[in-house]
Design an enzyme around this catalytic site. Structure first.
Site, PDB file in Angstrom:
ATOM      1  N   HIS A  14       1.549  11.798   2.900  1.00 48.63           N
ATOM      2  CA  HIS A  14       0.907  10.503   3.222  1.00 48.63           C
ATOM      3  C   HIS A  14       0.788   9.705   1.919  1.00 48.63           C
ATOM      4  O   HIS A  14      -0.094   9.957   1.104  1.00 48.63           O
ATOM      5  CB  HIS A  14      -0.481  10.713   3.819  1.00 48.63           C
ATOM      6  CG  HIS A  14      -1.128   9.439   4.259  1.00 48.63           C
ATOM      7  ND1 HIS A  14      -1.660   9.264   5.521  1.00 48.63           N
ATOM      8  CD2 HIS A  14      -1.345   8.261   3.626  1.00 48.63           C
ATOM      9  CE1 HIS A  14      -2.167   8.056   5.627  1.00 48.63           C
ATOM     10  NE2 HIS A  14      -1.992   7.415   4.474  1.00 48.63           N
ATOM     11  N   HIS A  16       1.155   5.649  -0.004  1.00 48.74           N
ATOM     12  CA  HIS A  16       1.388   4.201   0.001  1.00 48.74           C
ATOM     13  C   HIS A  16       2.098   3.824  -1.292  1.00 48.74           C
ATOM     14  O   HIS A  16       1.521   3.975  -2.380  1.00 48.74           O
ATOM     15  CB  HIS A  16       0.059   3.441   0.090  1.00 48.74           C
ATOM     16  CG  HIS A  16      -0.688   3.730   1.353  1.00 48.74           C
ATOM     17  ND1 HIS A  16      -0.491   3.010   2.511  1.00 48.74           N
ATOM     18  CD2 HIS A  16      -1.603   4.685   1.649  1.00 48.74           C
ATOM     19  CE1 HIS A  16      -1.270   3.506   3.471  1.00 48.74           C
ATOM     20  NE2 HIS A  16      -1.946   4.530   2.965  1.00 48.74           N
ATOM     21  N   LEU A  17       3.308   3.317  -1.178  1.00 46.29           N
ATOM     22  CA  LEU A  17       4.068   2.939  -2.384  1.00 46.29           C
ATOM     23  C   LEU A  17       4.094   1.441  -2.622  1.00 46.29           C
ATOM     24  O   LEU A  17       4.551   0.998  -3.667  1.00 46.29           O
ATOM     25  CB  LEU A  17       5.521   3.433  -2.268  1.00 46.29           C
ATOM     26  CG  LEU A  17       5.797   4.893  -2.585  1.00 46.29           C
ATOM     27  CD1 LEU A  17       7.290   5.170  -2.455  1.00 46.29           C
ATOM     28  CD2 LEU A  17       5.298   5.280  -3.970  1.00 46.29           C
ATOM     29  N   ARG A  18       3.642   0.648  -1.612  1.00 48.28           N
ATOM     30  CA  ARG A  18       3.756  -0.815  -1.711  1.00 48.28           C
ATOM     31  C   ARG A  18       5.232  -1.196  -1.894  1.00 48.28           C
ATOM     32  O   ARG A  18       6.118  -0.469  -1.479  1.00 48.28           O
ATOM     33  CB  ARG A  18       2.872  -1.381  -2.837  1.00 48.28           C
ATOM     34  CG  ARG A  18       1.442  -0.848  -2.857  1.00 48.28           C
ATOM     35  CD  ARG A  18       0.693  -1.009  -1.555  1.00 48.28           C
ATOM     36  NE  ARG A  18      -0.729  -0.650  -1.698  1.00 48.28           N
ATOM     37  CZ  ARG A  18      -1.481  -0.224  -0.693  1.00 48.28           C
ATOM     38  NH1 ARG A  18      -0.984  -0.071   0.521  1.00 48.28           N
ATOM     39  NH2 ARG A  18      -2.756   0.053  -0.882  1.00 48.28           N
ATOM     40  N   ASN A  42       2.652   0.290   6.037  1.00 47.93           N
ATOM     41  CA  ASN A  42       1.742  -0.859   6.156  1.00 47.93           C
ATOM     42  C   ASN A  42       1.976  -1.878   5.042  1.00 47.93           C
ATOM     43  O   ASN A  42       1.055  -2.243   4.316  1.00 47.93           O
ATOM     44  CB  ASN A  42       0.274  -0.414   6.217  1.00 47.93           C
ATOM     45  CG  ASN A  42      -0.206   0.299   4.963  1.00 47.93           C
ATOM     46  OD1 ASN A  42       0.590   0.902   4.251  1.00 47.93           O
ATOM     47  ND2 ASN A  42      -1.490   0.226   4.682  1.00 47.93           N
ATOM     48  N   LYS A 102       3.680   5.569  12.783  1.00 47.47           N
ATOM     49  CA  LYS A 102       2.274   5.520  12.384  1.00 47.47           C
ATOM     50  C   LYS A 102       1.462   4.645  13.325  1.00 47.47           C
ATOM     51  O   LYS A 102       1.788   3.474  13.547  1.00 47.47           O
ATOM     52  CB  LYS A 102       2.188   4.966  10.951  1.00 47.47           C
ATOM     53  CG  LYS A 102       0.778   4.852  10.397  1.00 47.47           C
ATOM     54  CD  LYS A 102       0.145   6.199  10.113  1.00 47.47           C
ATOM     55  CE  LYS A 102      -1.324   6.084   9.775  1.00 47.47           C
ATOM     56  NZ  LYS A 102      -1.614   6.098   8.353  1.00 47.47           N
ATOM     57  N   HIS A 139      -3.962   7.111  12.043  1.00 41.86           N
ATOM     58  CA  HIS A 139      -5.195   6.748  11.339  1.00 41.86           C
ATOM     59  C   HIS A 139      -6.307   6.877  12.381  1.00 41.86           C
ATOM     60  O   HIS A 139      -6.459   6.010  13.245  1.00 41.86           O
ATOM     61  CB  HIS A 139      -5.123   5.326  10.773  1.00 41.86           C
ATOM     62  CG  HIS A 139      -6.344   4.981   9.973  1.00 41.86           C
ATOM     63  ND1 HIS A 139      -6.343   4.871   8.604  1.00 41.86           N
ATOM     64  CD2 HIS A 139      -7.633   4.773  10.363  1.00 41.86           C
ATOM     65  CE1 HIS A 139      -7.572   4.607   8.185  1.00 41.86           C
ATOM     66  NE2 HIS A 139      -8.367   4.541   9.229  1.00 41.86           N
ATOM     67  N   HIS A 177      -5.404  12.108   6.817  1.00 40.37           N
ATOM     68  CA  HIS A 177      -6.574  12.063   5.932  1.00 40.37           C
ATOM     69  C   HIS A 177      -7.884  12.354   6.655  1.00 40.37           C
ATOM     70  O   HIS A 177      -8.772  11.506   6.741  1.00 40.37           O
ATOM     71  CB  HIS A 177      -6.669  10.728   5.187  1.00 40.37           C
ATOM     72  CG  HIS A 177      -6.368   9.491   5.998  1.00 40.37           C
ATOM     73  ND1 HIS A 177      -6.965   9.210   7.189  1.00 40.37           N
ATOM     74  CD2 HIS A 177      -5.518   8.467   5.767  1.00 40.37           C
ATOM     75  CE1 HIS A 177      -6.498   8.065   7.647  1.00 40.37           C
ATOM     76  NE2 HIS A 177      -5.613   7.597   6.805  1.00 40.37           N
ATOM     77  N   LEU A 222     -10.667   4.272   3.244  1.00 38.46           N
ATOM     78  CA  LEU A 222     -10.875   4.536   4.670  1.00 38.46           C
ATOM     79  C   LEU A 222      -9.967   5.672   5.106  1.00 38.46           C
ATOM     80  O   LEU A 222      -8.808   5.692   4.692  1.00 38.46           O
ATOM     81  CB  LEU A 222     -10.597   3.275   5.491  1.00 38.46           C
ATOM     82  CG  LEU A 222     -11.647   2.172   5.292  1.00 38.46           C
ATOM     83  CD1 LEU A 222     -11.205   0.881   5.958  1.00 38.46           C
ATOM     84  CD2 LEU A 222     -13.016   2.605   5.825  1.00 38.46           C
ATOM     85  N   ASP A 250      -2.708  10.086   0.454  1.00 35.69           N
ATOM     86  CA  ASP A 250      -3.191   8.740   0.791  1.00 35.69           C
ATOM     87  C   ASP A 250      -3.441   7.931  -0.476  1.00 35.69           C
ATOM     88  O   ASP A 250      -4.331   7.065  -0.503  1.00 35.69           O
ATOM     89  CB  ASP A 250      -4.446   8.798   1.669  1.00 35.69           C
ATOM     90  CG  ASP A 250      -4.766   7.447   2.298  1.00 35.69           C
ATOM     91  OD1 ASP A 250      -3.869   6.582   2.351  1.00 35.69           O
ATOM     92  OD2 ASP A 250      -5.914   7.261   2.732  1.00 35.69           O
ATOM     93  N   HIS A 254      -4.408  -0.529  -5.416  1.00 38.86           N
ATOM     94  CA  HIS A 254      -4.811  -1.939  -5.266  1.00 38.86           C
ATOM     95  C   HIS A 254      -5.108  -2.483  -6.652  1.00 38.86           C
ATOM     96  O   HIS A 254      -5.653  -1.764  -7.502  1.00 38.86           O
ATOM     97  CB  HIS A 254      -6.085  -2.057  -4.426  1.00 38.86           C
ATOM     98  CG  HIS A 254      -5.897  -1.743  -2.975  1.00 38.86           C
ATOM     99  ND1 HIS A 254      -5.369  -2.645  -2.078  1.00 38.86           N
ATOM    100  CD2 HIS A 254      -6.147  -0.623  -2.271  1.00 38.86           C
ATOM    101  CE1 HIS A 254      -5.307  -2.096  -0.873  1.00 38.86           C
ATOM    102  NE2 HIS A 254      -5.776  -0.864  -0.961  1.00 38.86           N
ATOM    103  N   ALA A 266     -10.061  -1.350   0.648  1.00 37.35           N
ATOM    104  CA  ALA A 266     -10.116   0.112   0.783  1.00 37.35           C
ATOM    105  C   ALA A 266      -8.863   0.739   0.216  1.00 37.35           C
ATOM    106  O   ALA A 266      -7.752   0.275   0.483  1.00 37.35           O
ATOM    107  CB  ALA A 266     -10.256   0.465   2.263  1.00 37.35           C
TER     108      ALA A 266
HETATM  109  C1  NCD Z   1      -4.870   2.400   2.713  1.00 40.73           C
HETATM  110  C2  NCD Z   1      -4.143   1.254   2.005  1.00 40.73           C
HETATM  111  O1  NCD Z   1      -4.692   0.704   1.056  1.00 40.73           O
HETATM  112  O2  NCD Z   1      -3.009   0.924   2.399  1.00 40.73           O
HETATM  113  N1  NCD Z   1      -6.249   2.387   2.333  1.00 40.73           N
HETATM  114  C3  NCD Z   1      -7.115   3.429   2.401  1.00 40.73           C
HETATM  115  O3  NCD Z   1      -8.308   3.226   2.154  1.00 40.73           O
HETATM  116  N2  NCD Z   1      -6.706   4.646   2.691  1.00 40.73           N
HETATM  117  C4  NCD Z   1      -4.677   2.325   4.182  1.00 40.73           C
HETATM  118  C5  NCD Z   1      -5.071   3.593   4.912  1.00 40.73           C
HETATM  119  O4  NCD Z   1      -4.379   4.599   4.834  1.00 40.73           O
HETATM  120  O5  NCD Z   1      -6.104   3.589   5.586  1.00 40.73           O
HETATM  121 ZN    ZN Z   2      -3.133   5.768   4.037  1.00 31.85          ZN
END
Ligand code: NCD
Ligand code: ZN
Length: 352
Positions: A14, A16-18, A42, A102, A139, A177, A222, A250, A254, A266
């Site tokens: 899990h 997030h690479l943006r 996302n 997802k 999620h 998560h 989150l 996860d 940011h 988050a």
């Molecule tokens: C994630 C994100 O920033 O893309 N944020 C988080 O708090 N985990 C989104 C997610 O997985 O809920």
């Molecule tokens: Zn996530």
């Protein structure tokens, strides 16, 4: 010589690479440690089709630094919406590069506004996923603003997940998560097609971390951090040897200004020290020998992927985490910024 631990190269189920320059900034941290990662869809706009997923995959591969070329495989996912069509699932399956779909309940978390408003709208798609052996990644939080933020996961399990598993008994599901003892109990009792990922930060912190001497935006993610009793249940699950629990960071970068904000977003960034954070938790629990199944074997087995053939070595070495990390034109504040960790990944070998 300091103690070392050699394990099969782990995978992150899990992440997030943006995209773009932000991805360029964070990708090397994950690619250095992990053989593969399930890439969250996302983005803005979200990855809703196989074509978009394949193009994103190419961008990730192109952004890998030269010394990590061929060392890291992005496992792509689709973002489920009310309008996703069964055909899209078949295209995704045929691509060989999409490994999950997802489900973000609309409004549940960062960039989830295009998510599903009512799971009943997805019945045909879920039937197709069940038939074509395409995992659903969830999620697991309800979005009703009346519900207490600390109860959103448990209520999601009772109201949405539990009926879903009855309607689609063969569907492979990963509850992402997990944060509560209720989720641990649900997954433990569920059949073998239902599993869960656990983050390093939910193993390390309880909700007090959010309010230590003041409000601490860098601990906000989150699902939100929970009480100590829940953290203890997560640790028992992670070290307990049950194959249904495996690593998913996860890690969610940011920009600092968007976290240190009157409405901070988050997400916690953990990729810079992911395997080390898990190693520290497992050692403190007296279960370092359980790190390899949790981090490197259980997830691959659940996703029906071959286990990695290469390995990494961790050494008992004291090191300091930087205060900030460059994030394209911004900076980000990593987890444990400025603090010291006791394990460090020191080597990466081609063969086991
Ligand atoms: C994630 C994100 O920033 O893309 N944020 C988080 O708090 N985990 C989104 C997610 O997985 O809920
Ligand atoms: Zn996530």
């Amino acid at each position: 010589m300091s103690p070392t631990l050699r394990i099969t190269r782990p995978d992150d189920f899990h992440l997030h690479l943006r995209d773009g320059a932000q991805m360029q900034a964070v990708l090397p941290f994950s690619a250095r440690q992990f053989g593969r990662a399930i890439i969250m869809p996302n983005l803005k706009p979200p990855i809703v089709t196989t074509d978009l997923a394949l193009a994103y995959r190419q961008r990730i591969l192109a952004a890998l630094p030269d010394d990590l070329n061929n060392a890291f495989e992005p496992l792509m996912t689709l973002y489920l919406t009310d309008n996703t069509k069964p055909d899209e699932i078949i295209r995704a399956k045929d691509s060989g590069s999409v490994h999950g779909v997802k489900l973000y309940p609309a409004g549940a978390t960062t960039h989830s506004d295009a998510g599903v408003t009512d799971i009943a709208r997805c019945t045909a798609v879920l039937e197709t996923m069940q038939k074509y052996n395409m995992p659903l990644l969830i999620h697991g939080e309800v979005t009703d603003p009346q519900i207490d933020i600390f109860d959103k996961e448990k209520i999601f399990i009772d109201r949405i997940l539990s009926p879903l598993t009855r309607h689609f008994p063969e569907l492979r599901i990963v509850l992402e998560h997990i944060t509560t003892q209720d989720a641990v109990a649900f997954i433990s009792d569920a059949p073998s097609n239902i599993a869960a990922t656990i983050t390093a930060h939910h193993l390390r912190y309880n909700r007090n971390a959010l309010f230590q001497g003041g409000v601490r935006p860098h601990y906000y993610c989150l699902p939100i951090l929970k009480r100590e009793v829940h953290r203890q249940a997560l640790i028992r699950a992670a070290i307990g040897g049950n194959k249904k629990f495996f690593l998913g960071t996860d890690s969610a970068p940011h920009a600092r200004s968007l976290k240190e904000n009157s409405c901070g977003c988050a997400g916690i960034f953990t990729a810079h020290a992911a395997i080390e954070l898990y190693a520290e938790t497992f050692e403190q629990a007296g279960a370092l020998d359980k790190l390899e199944p949790f981090a490197s074997l259980n997830g691959a087995d659940f996703y029906q992927l071959p286990r990695n053939k290469t390995s990494i070595t961790l050494s008992k070495t004291d090191w300091q985490i930087p205060e900030i990390i460059h994030f394209a034109s911004d900076t980000l504040v990593p987890i444990c910024a400025g603090e010291r960790l006791s394990w460090k990944m020191t080597a990466s070998a081609q063969d086991n």
